[in-house]
Every structure is written in structure tokens, then in C-alpha cells.
Design an enzyme around this catalytic site. Structure first.
Site, PDB file in Angstrom:
ATOM      1  N   ASN A  86       0.878  -1.174   0.000  1.00 23.18           N
ATOM      2  CA  ASN A  86       0.000   0.000   0.000  1.00 23.18           C
ATOM      3  C   ASN A  86       0.914   1.222   0.000  1.00 23.18           C
ATOM      4  OD1 ASN A  86      -1.808   2.028   0.444  1.00 23.18           O
ATOM      5  ND2 ASN A  86      -2.525   1.290   2.439  1.00 23.18           N
ATOM      6  N   LYS A 129       0.158   4.218  -0.370  1.00 22.08           N
ATOM      7  CA  LYS A 129      -0.514   5.388   0.244  1.00 22.08           C
ATOM      8  C   LYS A 129      -0.300   6.648  -0.603  1.00 22.08           C
ATOM      9  CE  LYS A 129      -0.404   3.117   4.694  1.00 22.08           C
ATOM     10  NZ  LYS A 129      -0.415   3.210   6.137  1.00 22.08           N
ATOM     11  N   HIS A 187      -9.555   0.799   4.384  1.00 21.33           N
ATOM     12  CA  HIS A 187      -8.296   0.930   5.126  1.00 21.33           C
ATOM     13  C   HIS A 187      -8.528   1.784   6.373  1.00 21.33           C
ATOM     14  CE1 HIS A 187      -4.264   2.274   6.161  1.00 21.33           C
ATOM     15  NE2 HIS A 187      -3.880   1.118   5.642  1.00 21.33           N
ATOM     16  N   GLU A 218      -7.031   4.243   7.505  1.00 21.09           N
ATOM     17  CA  GLU A 218      -6.986   5.702   7.286  1.00 21.09           C
ATOM     18  C   GLU A 218      -8.262   6.203   6.626  1.00 21.09           C
ATOM     19  OE1 GLU A 218      -3.230   5.311   5.363  1.00 21.09           O
ATOM     20  OE2 GLU A 218      -2.412   4.729   7.313  1.00 21.09           O
ATOM     21  N   GLU A 222      -5.532  -5.530   9.966  1.00 21.37           N
ATOM     22  CA  GLU A 222      -4.565  -4.482  10.310  1.00 21.37           C
ATOM     23  C   GLU A 222      -4.998  -3.841  11.619  1.00 21.37           C
ATOM     24  OE1 GLU A 222      -2.202  -2.780   6.757  1.00 21.37           O
ATOM     25  OE2 GLU A 222      -4.042  -1.639   6.913  1.00 21.37           O
ATOM     26  N   GLY A 247       2.018   2.127  11.225  1.00 22.87           N
ATOM     27  CA  GLY A 247       2.938   3.260  11.313  1.00 22.87           C
ATOM     28  C   GLY A 247       3.583   3.444  12.669  1.00 22.87           C
ATOM     29  N   SER A 280       3.029  -2.255  10.335  1.00 21.11           N
ATOM     30  CA  SER A 280       4.459  -2.253  10.679  1.00 21.11           C
ATOM     31  C   SER A 280       5.199  -3.506  10.223  1.00 21.11           C
ATOM     32  CB  SER A 280       4.648  -2.040  12.191  1.00 21.11           C
ATOM     33  OG  SER A 280       4.200  -0.742  12.556  1.00 21.11           O
ATOM     34  N   GLY A 286       2.950  -1.235   4.401  1.00 20.02           N
ATOM     35  CA  GLY A 286       2.876   0.209   4.174  1.00 20.02           C
ATOM     36  C   GLY A 286       4.250   0.765   3.868  1.00 20.02           C
TER      37      GLY A 286
HETATM   38  P1  13P Z   1       2.876   0.452   7.885  1.00 21.14           P
HETATM   39  O1  13P Z   1       3.445  -0.821   7.290  1.00 21.14           O
HETATM   40  O2  13P Z   1       3.590   1.683   7.453  1.00 21.14           O
HETATM   41  O3  13P Z   1       2.693   0.340   9.351  1.00 21.14           O
HETATM   42  O4  13P Z   1       1.408   0.622   7.249  1.00 21.14           O
HETATM   43  C1  13P Z   1       0.567  -0.467   7.240  1.00 21.14           C
HETATM   44  C2  13P Z   1      -0.600  -0.173   6.387  1.00 21.14           C
HETATM   45  O5  13P Z   1      -1.394   0.697   6.700  1.00 21.14           O
HETATM   46  C3  13P Z   1      -0.752  -0.945   5.144  1.00 21.14           C
HETATM   47  O6  13P Z   1      -2.003  -0.780   4.603  1.00 21.14           O
END
Ligand code: 13P
Length: 259
Positions: free
Chosen positions: A7, A9, A94, A96, A166, A172, A212, A233
């Protein structure tokens, strides 16, 4: 089949950066063929037309979709547009999008159904917040999310869904659940899906872990916890990390099949 979903983002600020990413990815993969691993890379919408030209075993996915086919929906992208652009999959719900854009279980359900109707693979995210974890509501929250996603899906539709667990507090943060905790979630999800369909179908539904993820955590979050792969991510911003994860999973699968 094991999955490495990236992802990306809202990163890569120009098309040049996107093309550079693809060039490095191709260089890292060379002509290597994968039999047990598939990667799906999900860039911002703008770069999807470049991301459909990727090496074998790597597909492109979107990070979001709307549920209508066309019309007066300013700022939205339809499942038909994605399909026509050669995109195979789409991330839905997701953390977010749920957190910043207020997407509810109902919205996630509508988008999942729309993706399936247009032959896109929905990668549907579920997960509890830090507060829900603290108050021991994880199982209840996950159950609600999963039951909502699958409420109106036929058996044929259900088995095309990829679930991405997740935990929202793990995104993050560099804080991960233990493999035992992830395994517990896997067991819970299989139980819910068995109740709704049956054990065989529940076993076929792909479940990923995200939050993460680094290549060094792959053993814990995939085979120790029984997950079918990862949703990555930050680390997915480095094409060589994606390829490294694909290689680790491919090698593990090949060794297993020899045993
Ligand atoms: P991180 O791997 O940066 O923690 O993000 C995970 C994520 O949101 C993948 O969709």
C-alpha cells in the site's frame, strides 16, 4: 499462494518517481518466476496506468473505489474505470479511510460488493483501535466488521474476498501484536466464516496481516500465525523490500513442498 500487498498510500510526488519505482522493481525481479507468491502493488490513482505494466507475479491494485459505475460523484473513481484500466484489485476500508474519511462498515460493505460485481478482488481491511484493544473489545469489533462485509455475499463472491487484518494501533508505529495474538484473530475469523458458510470455504478465504510489517517479521506474522501474506505500508516504498519479501515467502514455500 502467499501474498505481498504494497500500500503505497499518498506517496511518490511525481510520475518520474513512480516510473523510477517500477524500473527498480523490474531490475530487482529480473526474470525470476514465482510459483507460490503473488504481489499486488497499490499506488495512488494517478500512476495506476503505469503500474499495470509490471513483471509477472506482480499486479496493480487501487487504494480505494466508489460503488457507483458513473455519474455525478465528484472526486470519485468507479470500479468500471479501474477494471478498464487493467487493475485487478482494490484496497477497501483501510484504517486511514475509516479514521480520516469516516468510512463506516456500511460504506465498506457497499464498496466490497461493487468491486466484486466488477470482477475486482477486494482487499478489505479490518482492525481494532488502541482504545478497543485496551478495553478488550477486539473480538467484538472484528466480528462486527467481518459479519458486515460478508452479510450479503454469495459463496462464490465470498471466496474472492481477501481480508487484511490491520490492527489500527499497529499501523505506522513499529509496534506489532505477537504471532500468538495474530493467530487468535485468524482462528476467530475462520470461526465466523465457518458459521456463515462452511469450514472448507472459510479455509479458502485469504487472510493477510498488516501493520508495521518488515521482512524480518515475515516468519512471525505469516507462517507462525498462519496468515496468507502481508499488507505492507512504509516498507513497500522500497521496491527491493517487496522483492525481498516475495523471495523469502517463495523460498519457504519451496522448502515446505520438498518436505
Ligand atoms: P505500515 O506498514 O507503514 O505500518 O502501514 C501499514 C498499512 O497501513 C498498510 O495498509
Amino acid at each position: 499462494m502467499m501474498y505481498v500487498v504494497g500500500n503505497l498510500k499518498m506517496n511518490m510526488l511525481s510520475r518520474e518517481e513512480a516510473l523510477q519505482y517500477i524500473a527498480v522493481l523490474k531490475r530487482e525481479i529480473k526474470d525470476r518466476r514465482y510459483t507460490a507468491v503473488k504481489s499486488i502493488l497499490c499506488p495512488p490513482f494517478l500512476y495506476l496506468s503505469d503500474f499495470v505494466h509490471l513483471p509477472a507475479s506482480v499486479e496493480s491494485g487501487a487504494q480505494n473505489v466508489f460503488w457507483e459505475k458513473s455519474g455525478a460523484y465528484t472526486g470519485e473513481i468507479s470500479p468500471t474505470m479501474l477494471k478498464n484500466a487493467g487493475v485487478t484489485s482494490v484496497i477497501i476500508g483501510h484504517s486511514e479511510r475509516r479514521g480520516i474519511h469516516g468510512e463506516t462498515n456500511e460504506v465498506v460493505k457497499k464498496k466490497t460488493l461493487a468491486a466484486l460485481k466488477h470482477l475486482l478482488v477486494p482487499i478489505v481491511c479490518i482492525g481494532e483501535t488502541a482504545e478497543e484493544r485496551r478495553t478488550e473489545e477486539t473480538a467484538r469489533v472484528l466480528e462486527q466488521q467481518v459479519r458486515s462485509i460478508f452479510a450479503d455475499l454469495s459463496r462464490m463472491q465470498a471466496e474472492k474476498v481477501i481480508i487484511a487484518y490491520e490492527p489500527r494501533w499497529a499501523i505506522g508505529t513499529d509496534t506489532l501484536p505477537t504471532s500468538g495474538e495474530i493467530l487468535q484473530v485468524r482462528v476467530l475469523l475462520r470461526k465466523i466464516l465457518t458459521e456463515q458458510y462452511d469450514a472448507q470455504l472459510a479455509e479458502r478465504i485469504i487472510i493477510l496481516y498488516g501493520g508495521s510489517v518488515k521482512s524480518s517479521f515475515l516468519p512471525a506474522v505469516t507462517w507462525e500465525a498462519g496468515m496468507d501474506g502481508v499488507l505492507v505500508g512504509r516498507e513497500s516504498l522500497f521496491p527491493y523490500e517487496i522483492v525481498k519479501m516475495m523471495n523469502i515467502l517463495e523460498e519457504h514455500a519451496t522448502v515446505e513442498s520438498k518436505d
